[in-house]
Design a protein around this motif. Structure first.
Motif, PDB file in Angstrom:
ATOM      1  N   THR A  93      56.730   7.162  71.813  1.00 48.33           N
ATOM      2  CA  THR A  93      55.448   6.579  72.231  1.00 48.33           C
ATOM      3  C   THR A  93      54.787   5.854  71.068  1.00 48.33           C
ATOM      4  O   THR A  93      54.231   4.756  71.235  1.00 48.33           O
ATOM      5  N   GLN A 119      56.068   2.336  70.234  1.00 48.39           N
ATOM      6  CA  GLN A 119      55.500   1.270  71.063  1.00 48.39           C
ATOM      7  C   GLN A 119      54.195   0.751  70.472  1.00 48.39           C
ATOM      8  O   GLN A 119      53.904  -0.448  70.527  1.00 48.39           O
ATOM      9  N   GLN A 130      48.522   2.510  74.835  1.00 51.36           N
ATOM     10  CA  GLN A 130      49.553   3.461  74.444  1.00 51.36           C
ATOM     11  C   GLN A 130      49.044   4.432  73.377  1.00 51.36           C
ATOM     12  O   GLN A 130      49.324   5.636  73.428  1.00 51.36           O
ATOM     13  N   LEU A 140      48.551   8.599  73.618  1.00 53.24           N
ATOM     14  CA  LEU A 140      49.179   9.495  72.647  1.00 53.24           C
ATOM     15  C   LEU A 140      48.140  10.367  71.967  1.00 53.24           C
ATOM     16  O   LEU A 140      48.341  11.581  71.791  1.00 53.24           O
TER      17      LEU A 140
END
Length: 466
Positions: free
Chosen positions: A312, A315, A416, A420
Motif C-alpha cells: 500500500t 502506491q 491511499q 494506510l
C-alpha cells in the motif's frame, strides 16, 4: 613576595630526579614521552648537606607529589604558560593494573604528542587509550579542562564509567552533560569540574554562549570520529574552539574512519589530525587479542501483515515520485528499490542545473523532492525497524512535529495514504498506544494476551536466543 608559604623542598631549591612508580586504581608505569624536554633535571644542590638530608629531600618530594588530588603532583609555584605543571609533566603514566598490550602503549604515547586519529576494530581498547591520554593531560594541566565528546547520551554515560574505571580520575572532578542538563547547571559544571563528558551539540551551544571556558580546554577526545563530515557538530566544535586557543590536543576515535579516501581526508582535515594510528584485524600486534568469528547470515521474510502495508505504501511513493519523473529530474527506476540517498543525489544534480528553471517551478520541484525524501525515510523504517517505528514517524508528519506543512497537506489529499494511516491507527488503538506493539520485550504487551512483534526479525532473534 608571594603569600603562599614555600615548602622545605622548594626553599632548598633541590629536585630529586628518579623513576617514579605510582598507582591510580592499581599499579602504573611511568616514563617521559619521547619528544618532551627533561623537565625533571636536578637544580644546583646546597653545598655541604648532612648525610640524612638526601633522605629528607626524598620524603619532602614524595609528600608534595601526594598532596595533589588523585595522586597528582602539586605544582611548585604558579604553573607556567597554559597551566602546564613541570613537576607533573616530567613524566607520563600508563596503567599496569590491566594487561599491558604493546599496541595500546605505543598508540597512547603517540597520541600525547600529536593530534591523532585512532582506528581500531571494535573491542580492542579505543576507550582505554582515551582514558590514558585524558588522565595524563588531567595531571599535566591542573587548571585545565579535559573533554570527551560522544554523539549520543547513552554513549556519554558509557564512556564516563569506562574512563573512571581505567585510570581512577576522582569522581568529584568529573561530570556528564547532555541536552537534558539545564544551561545554568552546565555553567556551574564548567566552572567546578575538570573532566567533562558530553554530546557535541551541548559543547557547541556552550561555546557559542560563552559558557564554556575554551582557553582552558587542553584535551578534546572525539568518539565515533567518522561523523566529523560537513557541518556536523564535531566540526563546529573544533572550528569554534580554535578561535579561542590553539593549545589543545585532539584524540579522535573510530572503528570505521570512512568508506573511501575522500571521506577519511575530510575527517582528518576537520579534526586537525596530524597522524593516524591504524590497525586492522590482520595487524601483527593485535592478532593475539582477536578471536576468530563465524558470521551466519539469516534472511527473515517481512511477513504477511508487513508486506500488505508495504505494498500500500509503495502506491503512495509512486504517486509522488512520478511527479519528479514527469519533469525529467528523476530517472525512471523501480520505485520499490529507489533509496533516499539516490533521491538526495538527484536533488543535488537538479540544483546544479536549475538555472534555466523558472522560480515557481523550481520551488514546486524542491518541494516534491522534500516530500519524497521524507517518504522514503519512512519506507526504510518500515522495512528495517517495523510498523511501530513507521507509524510513529507518520504521526510526526501528520501532527506537524516532523517535516514541512506542505508534506502534511499533500499526504492528507492522497487517498491511499489516508487509508494506510487509518489502518495503522486502528492497529494501535486496539492497544491504547504505539507502545502496545512489542519490539521484542516479552514483558511488554497490549490489552490482549497475543504477543505481537513490530518486525519479524525480532521474533527470529528471540527464538534463536532461547
Amino acid at each position: 613576595m608571594s603569600g603562599r608559604p614555600r615548602t622545605l623542598f622548594q626553599t632548598w631549591g633541590s629536585r630529586v630526579t628518579r623513576s617514579i612508580r605510582s598507582s591510580s586504581g592499581g599499579g602504573c608505569g611511568a616514563g617521559r614521552p619521547r619528544g618532551l624536554p627533561d623537565l625533571g633535571a636536578a637544580a644546583p644542590r646546597v653545598e655541604g648537606p648532612e648525610p640524612d638530608d638526601d633522605v629528607l629531600l626524598v620524603a619532602a618530594y614524595e609528600a608534595e607529589r601526594r598532596s595533589g588530588d588523585g595522586g597528582q603532583p602539586a605544582c611548585p609555584g604558579p604553573p607556567d604558560d597554559g597551566g602546564f605543571c613541570p613537576a607533573a609533566g616530567a613524566l607520563w603514566i600508563y596503567p599496569t593494573n590491566f594487561p599491558v598490550r604493546d599496541y595500546q602503549l605505543r598508540i597512547s604515547e603517540a597520541a600525547l604528542l600529536c593530534n591523532t586519529l585512532v582506528c581500531l576494530p571494535t573491542g580492542l581498547g579505543k576507550t582505554f587509550i582515551a582514558a590514558v591520554v585524558m588522565y595524563n593531560f588531567y595531571r599535566w594541566f591542573p587548571s585545565g579542562k579535559v573533554v570527551f565528546m560522544a554523539p549520543t547520551k547513552p554513549l556519554v554515560a558509557q564512556q564516563i564509567e569506562a574512563c573512571s574505571r581505567v585510570m581512577g580520575i576522582p569522581q568529584r572532578h568529573m561530570a556528564e552533560m547532555t541536552g537534558c542538563t539545564q544551561a545554568f547547571i552546565r555553567k556551574e559544571i564548567w566552572h567546578n569540574k575538570r573532566v567533562l563528558f558530553l554530546t557535541p551539540q551541548v559543547m557547541i551551544n556552550d561555546l557559542s554562549r560563552g559558557v564554556c571556558p575554551a582557553v582552558k580546554i587542553k584535551c578534546l577526545v572525539i568518539d565515533e570520529a567518522h561523523k566529523a563530515l560537513g557541518n556536523y557538530a564535531y566540526c563546529q566544535v573544533v572550528r569554534e574552539l580554535i578561535k579561542y586557543t590553539k593549545h589543545f590536543r585532539i584524540l579522535a576515535l573510530s572503528a570505521t574512519p570512512g568508506s573511501d579516501i575522500k571521506a577519511v581526508q575530510q575527517v582528518v582535515s576537520n579534526l586537525l589530525v596530524g597522524q593516524i594510528e591504524l590497525r586492522s584485524e590482520d595487524s601483527s600486534d593485535i592478532l593475539p587479542f582477536t578471536h576468530e568469528r563465524r558470521i551466519e547470515k539469516l534472511v527473515v521474510p517481512l511477513g504477511e501483515e508487513l508486506v500488505t502495508i508495504q505494498n500500500t505504501y509503495i502506491q503512495v511513493l509512486e504517486a509522488f515520485a512520478s511527479r519528479l519523473i514527469r519533469v525529467n529530474v528523476l530517472i525512471r527506476q523501480d520505485i520499490p528499490n529507489l533509496t533516499k540517498y539516490q533521491l538526495i543525489l538527484a536533488r543535488d544534480l537538479f540544483r546544479k542545473k536549475s538555472s534555466h528553471v523558472l522560480g515557481v517551478q523550481q520551488g514546486v520541484i524542491e518541494g516534491d523532492f522534500a516530500i519524497c525524501i521524507s517518504l522514503y525515510h519512512g519506507y526504510e523504517l518500515l522495512q528495517q525497524m517495523g510498523i511501530r517505528s513507521f507509524y510513529i514517524f507518520l504521526c510526526g508528519i501528520m501532527d506537524g512535529t516532523k517535516g514541512l506543512t506542505r508534506t502534511k497537506n499533500e499526504l492528507s489529499r492522497n487517498e491511499q495514504f489516508m487509508k494506510l494511516f487509518e489502518q495503522l491507527a486502528n492497529i494501535f488503538s486496539d492497544r491504547n498506544t504505539a507502545s502496545g506493539i512489542v519490539d521484542g520485550n516479552p514483558n511488554q504487551r497490549g490489552n490482549n494476551d497475543e504477543f505481537i512483534y513490530s518486525h519479524p526479525k525480532l521474533k527470529k532473534i528471540r527464538r534463536s536466543c532461547c
